[in-house]
Motif scaffolding. Structure first.
Motif, short mmCIF file in Angstrom:
data_model
loop_
_atom_site.label_atom_id
_atom_site.label_comp_id
_atom_site.label_asym_id
_atom_site.label_seq_id
_atom_site.Cartn_x
_atom_site.Cartn_y
_atom_site.Cartn_z
N TYR A 302 -5.93 8.39 3.00
CA TYR A 302 -5.49 9.03 1.75
C TYR A 302 -6.74 9.46 1.00
O TYR A 302 -7.57 8.63 0.60
N THR A 303 -6.90 10.78 0.84
CA THR A 303 -8.07 11.34 0.17
C THR A 303 -7.64 11.98 -1.14
O THR A 303 -6.64 12.71 -1.19
N LEU A 304 -8.40 11.71 -2.21
CA LEU A 304 -8.05 12.28 -3.52
C LEU A 304 -9.30 12.60 -4.31
O LEU A 304 -10.34 11.98 -4.13
N ASN A 305 -9.18 13.61 -5.18
CA ASN A 305 -10.21 13.94 -6.15
C ASN A 305 -9.92 13.14 -7.42
O ASN A 305 -8.85 13.29 -8.03
N VAL A 306 -10.83 12.29 -7.81
CA VAL A 306 -10.59 11.29 -8.85
C VAL A 306 -10.39 11.95 -10.21
O VAL A 306 -11.17 12.81 -10.62
N THR A 307 -9.29 11.53 -10.86
CA THR A 307 -9.05 11.89 -12.26
C THR A 307 -9.00 10.60 -13.06
O THR A 307 -9.06 9.49 -12.51
N VAL A 308 -8.88 10.74 -14.39
CA VAL A 308 -8.86 9.56 -15.26
C VAL A 308 -7.69 8.64 -14.90
O VAL A 308 -7.80 7.42 -14.93
N GLY A 309 -6.56 9.22 -14.51
CA GLY A 309 -5.38 8.41 -14.23
C GLY A 309 -5.33 7.81 -12.85
O GLY A 309 -4.37 7.10 -12.52
N ASN A 310 -6.36 8.08 -12.00
CA ASN A 310 -6.32 7.56 -10.63
C ASN A 310 -6.79 6.12 -10.52
O ASN A 310 -6.62 5.49 -9.48
N GLY A 311 -7.44 5.61 -11.53
CA GLY A 311 -7.95 4.25 -11.45
C GLY A 311 -6.83 3.23 -11.32
O GLY A 311 -5.74 3.41 -11.86
N GLY A 312 -7.08 2.15 -10.56
CA GLY A 312 -6.08 1.10 -10.42
C GLY A 312 -6.14 0.45 -9.06
O GLY A 312 -7.09 0.63 -8.30
N LEU A 313 -5.09 -0.30 -8.72
CA LEU A 313 -5.00 -1.01 -7.46
C LEU A 313 -4.17 -0.20 -6.46
O LEU A 313 -3.14 0.37 -6.82
N TYR A 314 -4.62 -0.20 -5.19
CA TYR A 314 -3.92 0.51 -4.11
C TYR A 314 -3.74 -0.43 -2.92
O TYR A 314 -4.57 -1.32 -2.68
N TYR A 315 -2.66 -0.24 -2.18
CA TYR A 315 -2.47 -0.94 -0.91
C TYR A 315 -1.64 -0.04 0.01
O TYR A 315 -1.03 0.95 -0.42
N CYS A 316 -1.62 -0.39 1.30
CA CYS A 316 -0.88 0.40 2.27
C CYS A 316 0.06 -0.48 3.08
O CYS A 316 -0.11 -1.70 3.13
N GLU A 317 1.03 0.15 3.73
CA GLU A 317 1.96 -0.53 4.62
C GLU A 317 1.99 0.22 5.95
O GLU A 317 2.03 1.45 5.98
N GLY A 318 1.97 -0.54 7.06
CA GLY A 318 2.11 0.05 8.39
C GLY A 318 3.43 -0.37 8.99
O GLY A 318 3.85 -1.52 8.85
N ARG A 319 4.09 0.55 9.67
CA ARG A 319 5.43 0.25 10.21
C ARG A 319 5.56 0.78 11.64
O ARG A 319 5.09 1.87 11.95
N ASN A 320 6.20 -0.06 12.50
CA ASN A 320 6.60 0.40 13.83
C ASN A 320 8.05 -0.01 14.06
O ASN A 320 8.75 -0.40 13.12
N SER A 321 8.51 0.07 15.30
CA SER A 321 9.92 -0.19 15.57
C SER A 321 10.31 -1.65 15.39
O SER A 321 11.49 -1.99 15.38
N HIS A 322 9.32 -2.55 15.25
CA HIS A 322 9.61 -3.98 15.13
C HIS A 322 9.45 -4.51 13.71
O HIS A 322 9.73 -5.68 13.45
#
Length: 476
Positions: A302-322
């Protein structure tokens, strides 16, 4: 022996003075192939049947004999091809027909085989008046110095959290001395070695292990080892298999680059990684802001150009058939915002400390200004049942017989405590009073309310017009 009249051609050879026709006068059933081990034995499962036109002839046979021919069913002029005859005591190959020939069972065992035994073999019956060979059916025996490797099979899909069984089987060419099977996968759910009959009537040894796999078993090598007893020694062979375990995403993690605080307008890349089988097919990014979680993007990165509102905590989820796996949380910090936050935090901390200090000072000042809170209670306690005089009074309190100081104009109304010795008011001391004074001088405390401001106050020894409350102790 007559040949059928409907045969189109006839190839005959005089074998032992008998014309043999190449029709199936005998139907033999046995495996197509057998593996043998040098120094061990080989058992040939065998059964036969007689066509309908020859059954009466076969029934009249007494004690049928079994014959094994090597290489070619036609042994005319090549008697060396007959390597075993059950009616003879001495044969080229040492063996024994273990089946009941009268019940059409021709199972045979050859002992102490060598690599020279490798060849095709045909079965024949020789008894008066019935003699026949099945030229269309043979068994190929392959004798080797090393045993064949066992075979591992899996019953169903190997999936995380679902019990699964692995089977290991090894051929037992000599059922009297079967192999011993062992596993490298240690588990308490392992069956012992079981000798079983295969569909082609051969024998094999089976061992089964049952366990519940986890993702840690994925791509783990397991081994089934077969140990064959041969004479006074053993011959060993094994089979390795890599487990393929299906599992949901594990060890999912998120990373941010650059990790340090960035300026508004900078380019930031967030990357998600995970271990799964089958591989992750869908990555999703989330942001936590003010206690709320919002999906912001999908994809491995995930690529983004930083703005004032972009600050904070991020996490991701990975999913497969199981299933799916959640990553750790990463902080996107923007330069300038962290100083503001730190300044606000410092200001709040300093303000709180100042407020606490101010409250402490006010409490101390009130406590010092109101001596009744600590002196009055102390003197009252000291006067109870004590004969010694009070030696300390408040700093602004007048002693008996002296004129008190005038209070300040703006000074608030105060309550003063004084110690009055009524023995000074007596003009003449009686002997009894003197004796009491010797034993212990009695003291009386009076609470004086100074009501006049800026006026001359009367001395304490003049009780006329004085508002006083006298608390007599010690029986006075």
């Amino acid at each position: 022996m007559a040949c059928p009249e409907n045969m189109f051609f006839l190839i005959g050879l005089f074998m032992s003075g008998v014309l043999v026709c190449f029709g199936r006068d005998l139907i033999v059933t046995m495996p197509d192939r057998l593996d043998g081990l040098t120094g061990s034995c080989v058992q040939i499962p065998c059964s036969f049947d007689v066509p309908e036109q020859h059954k009466d002839t076969f029934k009249s046979t007494i004690l049928p004999s079994g014959v094994w021919i090597k290489g070619n069913p036609y042994f005319g002029g090549r008697p060396d091809r007959v390597i075993f005859n059950s009616s003879k005591l001495v044969n080229t190959y040492q063996g024994k027909i273990t089946g009941n020939m009268s019940q059409k069972n021709c199972t045979t065992v050859f002992f102490n085989v060598t690599t020279n035994y490798t060849d095709k073999y045909y079965f024949r019956i020789e008894s008066q008046p019935f003699r026949a060979t099945d030229p269309d059916k043979s068994v190929e025996i392959d004798v080797r110095d090393l045993p064949s490797s066992p075979i591992i099979t899996v019953s169903g899909e190997v999936k995380e959290g679902v019990p699964v069984s692995l089977n290991c089987s090894a051929v037992a060419p000599c059922p009297e001395h079967p192999p011993e099977l062992t596993w490298t996968l240690r588990t308490q759910f392992t069956t012992g070695n079981q000798l079983q009959k295969n569909p082609n009537q051969t024998k094999s040894v089976l061992s089964m292990v049952t366990f519940t796999p986890s993702y840690l078993h994925h791509e783990q090598n397991i081994t089934c080892t077969a140990v064959y007893p041969v004479g006074t020694s053993n011959k060993t062979t094994e089979h390795n298999m890599m487990l393929n375990v299906s599992f949901s995403p594990k060890n999912t993690s998120a990373s941010i680059s650059p990790a340090d605080p960035v300026l508004v307008g900078s380019c930031v890349n967030l990357t998600c990684s995970s271990t799964a089988n089958p591989p992750v097919t869908n990555f999703t990014w989330f942001k936590i802001s003010e206690g709320k979680t919002t999906m912001v993007a999908s994809g491995l990165s995930y690529t983004l150009n930083v703005t004032v509102g972009n600050g904070g905590l991020y996490y991701c989820e990975g999913r497969n058939s199981h299933g799916c796996g959640k990553s750790n949380e990463v902080q996107l910090a923007i330069k300038g915002q962290e100083e503001t936050v730190n300044t606000m935090a410092s200001g709040i901390a300093a303000g709180t400390l100042g407020a606490l200090l101010l409250i402490s000072l006010i409490s101390l000042f009130v406590w010092r200004r109101n001596p009744r809170l600590h002196d009055g209670l102390e003197r009252t306690d000291n006067s109870q049942g004590q004969n010694s005089p009070v030696g300390t009074v408040c700093a602004n309190q007048a002693t008996a017989g002296e004129e008190p100081e005038k209070p300040a104009v703006d000074q608030p109304e105060e309550i003063h405590y004084g110690e009055i010795d009524f023995s000074k008011r007596q003009t003449k001391e009686t002997p009894a009073a003197a004796q009491d004074r010797v034993q212990g001088q009695e003291s009386e405390y009076a609470e004086v309310n100074v009501t006049g401001r800026g006026a001359q106050e009367p001395p304490l020894n003049n009780l006329d017009g004085l508002y006083a409350q006298v608390n007599k102790t010690g029986g006075c």
